[in-house]
Design a protein around this motif. Structure first.
Motif, short mmCIF file in Angstrom:
data_model
loop_
_atom_site.label_atom_id
_atom_site.label_comp_id
_atom_site.label_asym_id
_atom_site.label_seq_id
_atom_site.Cartn_x
_atom_site.Cartn_y
_atom_site.Cartn_z
N PHE A 74 0.75 -1.17 0.00
CA PHE A 74 -0.20 -0.09 -0.04
C PHE A 74 0.67 1.19 0.08
O PHE A 74 2.09 1.37 0.53
CB PHE A 74 -1.01 -0.25 1.09
CG PHE A 74 -1.96 -1.34 1.41
CD1 PHE A 74 -2.83 -1.32 0.49
CD2 PHE A 74 -1.67 -2.22 2.33
CE1 PHE A 74 -3.72 -2.51 0.66
CE2 PHE A 74 -2.21 -3.22 2.48
CZ PHE A 74 -3.52 -3.38 1.61
N ASN A 75 0.42 2.33 -0.64
CA ASN A 75 1.17 3.61 -0.85
C ASN A 75 0.38 4.46 0.32
O ASN A 75 1.17 5.43 0.62
CB ASN A 75 1.06 4.08 -2.19
CG ASN A 75 1.81 3.46 -2.99
OD1 ASN A 75 2.91 2.85 -2.81
ND2 ASN A 75 1.45 3.04 -4.24
N ASP A 76 -0.70 4.36 0.79
CA ASP A 76 -1.30 5.42 1.67
C ASP A 76 -2.46 4.59 2.36
O ASP A 76 -2.71 3.45 2.24
CB ASP A 76 -1.83 6.55 0.94
CG ASP A 76 -2.69 6.42 -0.39
OD1 ASP A 76 -3.45 5.08 -0.33
OD2 ASP A 76 -2.80 6.83 -1.32
N TYR A 77 -3.04 5.43 3.34
CA TYR A 77 -4.11 4.90 4.20
C TYR A 77 -5.24 5.95 4.13
O TYR A 77 -5.14 6.89 3.79
CB TYR A 77 -3.52 4.43 5.46
CG TYR A 77 -2.89 5.70 6.26
CD1 TYR A 77 -3.53 6.67 7.00
CD2 TYR A 77 -1.59 5.53 6.23
CE1 TYR A 77 -3.10 7.55 7.62
CE2 TYR A 77 -0.85 6.78 7.06
CZ TYR A 77 -1.72 7.78 7.41
OH TYR A 77 -1.01 8.79 7.98
N SER A 78 -6.40 5.21 4.71
CA SER A 78 -7.53 6.20 4.88
C SER A 78 -7.46 6.82 6.43
O SER A 78 -6.91 5.93 7.24
CB SER A 78 -8.99 5.29 4.67
OG SER A 78 -8.83 5.06 3.35
N LEU A 79 -8.36 7.61 6.44
CA LEU A 79 -8.60 8.21 7.83
C LEU A 79 -9.27 7.40 8.77
O LEU A 79 -10.08 6.77 8.15
CB LEU A 79 -8.99 9.70 7.89
CG LEU A 79 -8.03 10.78 6.90
CD1 LEU A 79 -8.77 12.00 6.88
CD2 LEU A 79 -6.67 10.64 7.72
N PRO A 80 -9.20 7.39 10.06
CA PRO A 80 -10.05 6.78 11.10
C PRO A 80 -11.76 7.06 10.65
O PRO A 80 -11.81 8.20 10.65
CB PRO A 80 -9.61 7.13 12.39
CG PRO A 80 -8.23 7.62 11.98
CD PRO A 80 -8.06 7.96 10.77
#
Length: 335
Positions: free
Chosen positions: A155-161
Motif C-alpha cells: 500500500f502507498n497510503d491509508y484512509s483516515l479513521p
C-alpha cells in the motif's frame, strides 16, 4: 526481515490493541489495510471490555472482538489463562499494536509463531518480525507500518479513521440553535484538564454571539468538575445539558456525531469527533504524547496550541484563551 506472504496465512489473525480510546481509533486505518490483505479471514482484535462496543462502530466487516479481561474490575483474567484461551484459535499471525513486553509474552504462550511488533521494551527476541520504531512517525503511520512493511509494502497510503454513528434514541431539537459538544476533562486528566473558570468564559462568549445549547461530556470520574461548571452556567442562564457519566461509549459517539461543533482537550472525544467528521476545536496543553504524533488528520479541525512559558505542567494549558477558542470555532462553523 522476511516478508510475510499473505497467501500462506490461512488461519485467523490476532491484533492486540492499545489501552486507550484515541489510540484505538488511530489503529483503524491499519486494521482496514489488514482487512484488504485478508478479506476472507477473521481478524480478531483483543480489546479492553469498555472498548469493545466502540469497535462495533467501524466499517471493517471481518473483525471479531475478544475481550481482554486482564485489567477488568471483575472476573479478572490472568496472562496464562488468556494465553490458554487464545491458543484454541490457532492463530497464524499476531500483530502487536501495544508496545509492552507482556503482549509479546502472551503471544509466545499462545504458541503464535509469526508475531509482529516494534523492537522495544526488551521483547525483540520474542518477535518473529521486529521493526525499529521511528518516534517521528504519527501513531497512525506507526500502526500501518506494522501491516504494510511486513507484507512488502503493498500500500502507498491509508484512509483516515472512520466510525459509523447510529441515530440517537431521543433525537435532539432540530432548530436554528447550535449544538456544541464540550469535553474539558476533569482533574483525572492532570495537565490536560482545562480549568473551570476558563471553560465558563468559553461558554459565555459563545452564548453571547450565537443561540446555542451546550452538551457537556465526561465519565463518572469527571462528573464533579462538570457539575461545578454547570452550576456556574446556570447562574448565567446558559443552556447546558450535562451528560457526564450518563452515556455508554457508543452513545457518546452518537451524540458527538450530531453536534454542530465539538470543543475538546487532547483526548478520546477529540478523536471521536474527527472519526465521525464533526468539526472540532482541540485545546492542546501538556499531553501524554508529542502532539505531532497524535494530531488528527482531518480538515474539519482547528487546533489551539499552548504558548505557555510555565514550568508548572498544570498551568501550561491556561495560556489558551477562551477568545482564541471562540475564534477557531467560528472559523469551522463558517466553512
Amino acid at each position: 526481515m522476511k516478508i510475510i506472504n499473505n497467501k500462506k496465512i490461512i488461519g485467523p489473525i490476532l491484533i492486540v490493541l492499545p489501552k486507550f480510546i484515541g489510540d484505538v481509533i488511530n489503529t483503524l486505518p491499519a486494521l482496514e489495510l489488514l482487512s484488504k490483505l485478508y478479506p476472507k479471514q477473521s481478524i480478531c482484535v483483543l480489546a479492553r471490555p469498555y472498548l469493545c462496543e466502540l469497535l462495533e462502530k467501524t466499517t471493517i466487516s471481518n473483525l471479531q472482538i475478544i475481550e481482554d479481561k486482564r485489567d477488568a474490575a471483575f472476573q479478572k483474567q490472568s496472562l496464562l489463562s488468556l494465553a490458554k484461551y487464545l491458543k484454541f484459535y490457532n492463530f497464524s499471525l499476531a500483530i502487536l499494536f501495544r508496545g509492552s513486553l507482556r503482549e509479546a509474552i502472551l503471544c509466545r504462550l499462545a504458541r503464535i509463531k509469526l508475531t509482529v511488533g516494534y523492537a522495544q521494551n526488551l521483547r525483540s527476541g520474542l518477535l518473529s518480525h521486529a521493526l525499529k520504531l521511528n518516534p517521528c512517525h504519527h501513531y497512525i503511520h506507526r500502526y500501518c507500518r506494522l501491516v504494510n512493511d511486513t507484507h512488502g509494502q503493498p500500500f502507498n497510503d491509508y484512509s483516515l479513521p472512520t466510525l459509523v454513528p447510529s441515530p440517537l434514541e431521543k433525537a435532539l431539537p432540530s432548530n436554528s440553535i447550535l449544538k456544541i459538544g464540550l469535553y474539558f476533562g476533569g482533574e483525572n486528566k492532570g495537565s490536560r484538564h482545562y480549568p473551570i473558570g476558563l471553560s465558563q468564559q468559553i461558554l459565555t462568549q459563545y452564548a453571547d454571539q450565537f443561540p446555542c445549547h451546550f452538551y457537556l461530556f465526561g465519565d463518572k470520574t469527571e462528573s464533579t468538575d462538570n457539575a461545578r461548571l454547570q452550576q456556574r452556567c446556570t447562574d448565567k442562564s446558559i443552556q447546558l445539558t450535562d451528560l457526564s457519566g450518563a452515556t455508554t461509549l457508543p452513545v457518546l459517539i452518537d451524540y458527538i456525531a450530531v453536534m454542530d461543533l465539538m470543543i475538546s482537550i487532547d483526548s478520546g472525544p477529540m478523536h471521536m469527533a474527527c472519526a465521525v467528521n464533526t468539526p472540532c476545536v482541540a485545546l492542546v496543553g501538556f499531553g501524554t504524547s508529542a502532539w505531532s504524533s497524535v494530531e488528527p488528520k482531518n480538515n474539519a479541525f482547528e487546533v489551539i496550541r499552548n504558548t505557555s512559558k510555565s514550568l508548572i505542567e498544570a498551568n501550561i494549558i491556561t495560556s489558551i484563551t477562551p477568545k482564541s477558542v471562540v475564534i477557531a470555532g467560528k472559523k469551522l462553523l463558517e466553512r
